[in-house]
Design a protein around this motif. Structure first.
Motif, mmCIF file in Angstrom:
data_model
loop_
_atom_site.group_PDB
_atom_site.id
_atom_site.type_symbol
_atom_site.label_atom_id
_atom_site.label_comp_id
_atom_site.label_asym_id
_atom_site.label_seq_id
_atom_site.Cartn_x
_atom_site.Cartn_y
_atom_site.Cartn_z
ATOM 1 N N PHE A 128 -6.740 -0.530 13.018
ATOM 2 C CA PHE A 128 -5.982 -1.610 12.409
ATOM 3 C C PHE A 128 -4.817 -1.233 11.584
ATOM 4 O O PHE A 128 -3.545 -1.608 11.509
ATOM 5 N N SER A 129 -5.187 -0.158 10.432
ATOM 6 C CA SER A 129 -4.092 0.104 9.626
ATOM 7 C C SER A 129 -2.860 0.466 9.997
ATOM 8 O O SER A 129 -1.848 0.344 9.597
ATOM 9 N N GLU A 130 -3.186 1.525 11.092
ATOM 10 C CA GLU A 130 -1.768 2.148 11.613
ATOM 11 C C GLU A 130 -0.866 1.036 12.249
ATOM 12 O O GLU A 130 0.244 1.170 12.349
ATOM 13 N N VAL A 131 -1.737 0.045 12.979
ATOM 14 C CA VAL A 131 -0.948 -0.846 13.827
ATOM 15 C C VAL A 131 -0.136 -1.982 13.132
ATOM 16 O O VAL A 131 0.940 -2.217 13.243
ATOM 17 N N PHE A 132 -0.811 -2.210 11.702
ATOM 18 C CA PHE A 132 -0.397 -3.001 10.729
ATOM 19 C C PHE A 132 0.765 -2.297 10.122
ATOM 20 O O PHE A 132 1.566 -2.999 9.859
ATOM 21 N N GLY A 133 0.710 -1.022 9.837
ATOM 22 C CA GLY A 133 1.853 -0.175 9.243
ATOM 23 C C GLY A 133 3.023 -0.194 10.076
ATOM 24 O O GLY A 133 4.198 -0.433 9.680
ATOM 25 N N GLY A 143 -3.487 4.959 6.262
ATOM 26 C CA GLY A 143 -3.275 4.363 7.648
ATOM 27 C C GLY A 143 -1.950 3.681 7.565
ATOM 28 O O GLY A 143 -1.256 3.892 8.779
ATOM 29 N N LEU A 144 -1.814 2.683 6.736
ATOM 30 C CA LEU A 144 -0.548 1.954 6.694
ATOM 31 C C LEU A 144 0.469 2.743 6.659
ATOM 32 O O LEU A 144 1.619 2.482 7.366
#
Length: 335
Positions: free
Chosen positions: A107-112, A196-197
């Protein structure tokens, strides 16, 4: 706080909006003067903006190894605006969570990647605003000269030591708390999430297809501007302003209304109308006439978002059920 304050802002601004406008006159203007064929054309064109946003975001996601079907990527964009109508700012989190869960991605990468996309929008709005104020400096300067109190307020805000001091103090306090409690579980979790963001955010600098990403950005904001341009033809008051001042009047209105979307509210309801009324007042359009224009445009756009939202969540539910049945059949072939 997160949901109540934007709702209060929307209701409060709408109350002030309608108390300062002759409602019966505004209704008469909408009924007799509005050419809804231009509004319909603008709404049809606005649908392309959702596709351009999905195409742009897909490039960033693919660089992260996340490859959702384009159809469901478009649905996530539809859903974003629908969710924001009810829960401001939650739409972006929802679409990141939806894509991350559907594709089994962090989630953190997609959100980033979504944050990077929104930052690109912020930079674009800043450039548009700068261009608008340069091209329309004469009309804006004349308006400010006639409204000295507003000019003094803007200058005092931008030069206030209290404002800049508070920003510096908030940054220093945040830095100290992170250093002081660096070993705590909450801070470690926060750092992991921010890492991750950042990965999702930084991919924009290294991803392949940067040229196509810039092209979709231009198409996206060109679509937004073209929609506003077409809408100006719907009312005699706005079409007259465009005939007299040219595209600069549309650009100023577009820039100011885009800035208003930074104010937390339900789908821009309240701040957006105020921004449009203010922008058109620079060119001498009365509050009732500009209010009619702003309410018709935002009302029709909101209706489109509601309809698209309903369609989106029906299709997402169907997709979820289909994938659940497919997973069950794979686990138990006899079923």
């Amino acid at each position: 706080m997160k949901y109540a304050i934007p709702l209060v802002i929307s209701i409060g601004l709408c109350y002030l909006l309608f108390t300062g406008i002759d409602f019966s006159e505004m209704t008469a203007i909408i009924r007799h003067d509005c050419d809804f064929s231009f509004i319909a054309l603008a709404m049809a064109l606005s649908l392309l903006s959702y596709l351009f946003r999905a195409l742009r975001w897909r490039i960033q996601l693919q660089a992260l190894g996340v490859r959702p079907p384009f159809f469901y990527l478009v649905l996530s964009i539809f859903g974003t605006y629908a969710v924001n109508l009810v829960f401001p700012r939650l739409g972006e989190i929802w679409r990141s969570g939806y894509i991350a869960k559907r594709q089994d991605a962090p989630f953190s990468e997609v959100f980033g990647s979504m944050v990077a996309e929104r930052l690109a929008d912020t930079v674009t709005v800043a450039l548009i605003t700068l261009a608008a104020f340069v091209l329309a400096s004469g009309a804006i300067g004349e308006y400010m000269a006639q409204n000295q109190a507003l000019y003094d307020f803007v200058v005092s805000m931008l030069t206030s030591p209290w404002l800049w001091g508070a920003l510096v103090a908030a940054g220093a306090l945040t830095w100290w708390l992170l250093r002081r409690y660096a070993a705590s579980r909450a801070v470690r979790s926060l750092k992991s999430f921010l890492r991750g963001l950042w990965d999702g955010f930084a991919v924009i600098a290294t991803m392949p297809g940067k040229g196509r990403w810039l092209l979709w950005t231009v198409c996206l904001w060109g679509c937004y501007f073209s929609t506003m341009y077409i809408e100006f033809f719907a009312f005699p008051s706005t079409s007259g302003v465009m005939e007299r001042y040219g595209l600069s009047a549309v650009l100023v209105t577009f820039a100011v209304s885009s800035l208003s979307m930074g104010v937390p509210s339900n789908g821009g309801i309240g701040p957006w109308q105020w921004a449009v009324i203010f922008a058109l007042s620079i060119y001498g359009v009365g509050a009732t006439q500009s209010g009619a224009f702003a309410n018709v445009v935002l009302g029709c756009q909101t209706l489109v978002q509601i309809v698209l939202g309903i369609i989106t969540f029906v299709l997402i539910a169907a997709d979820r059920n289909h994938r659940r049945r497919h997973l069950t059949s794979n686990i138990n072939p006899k079923a």
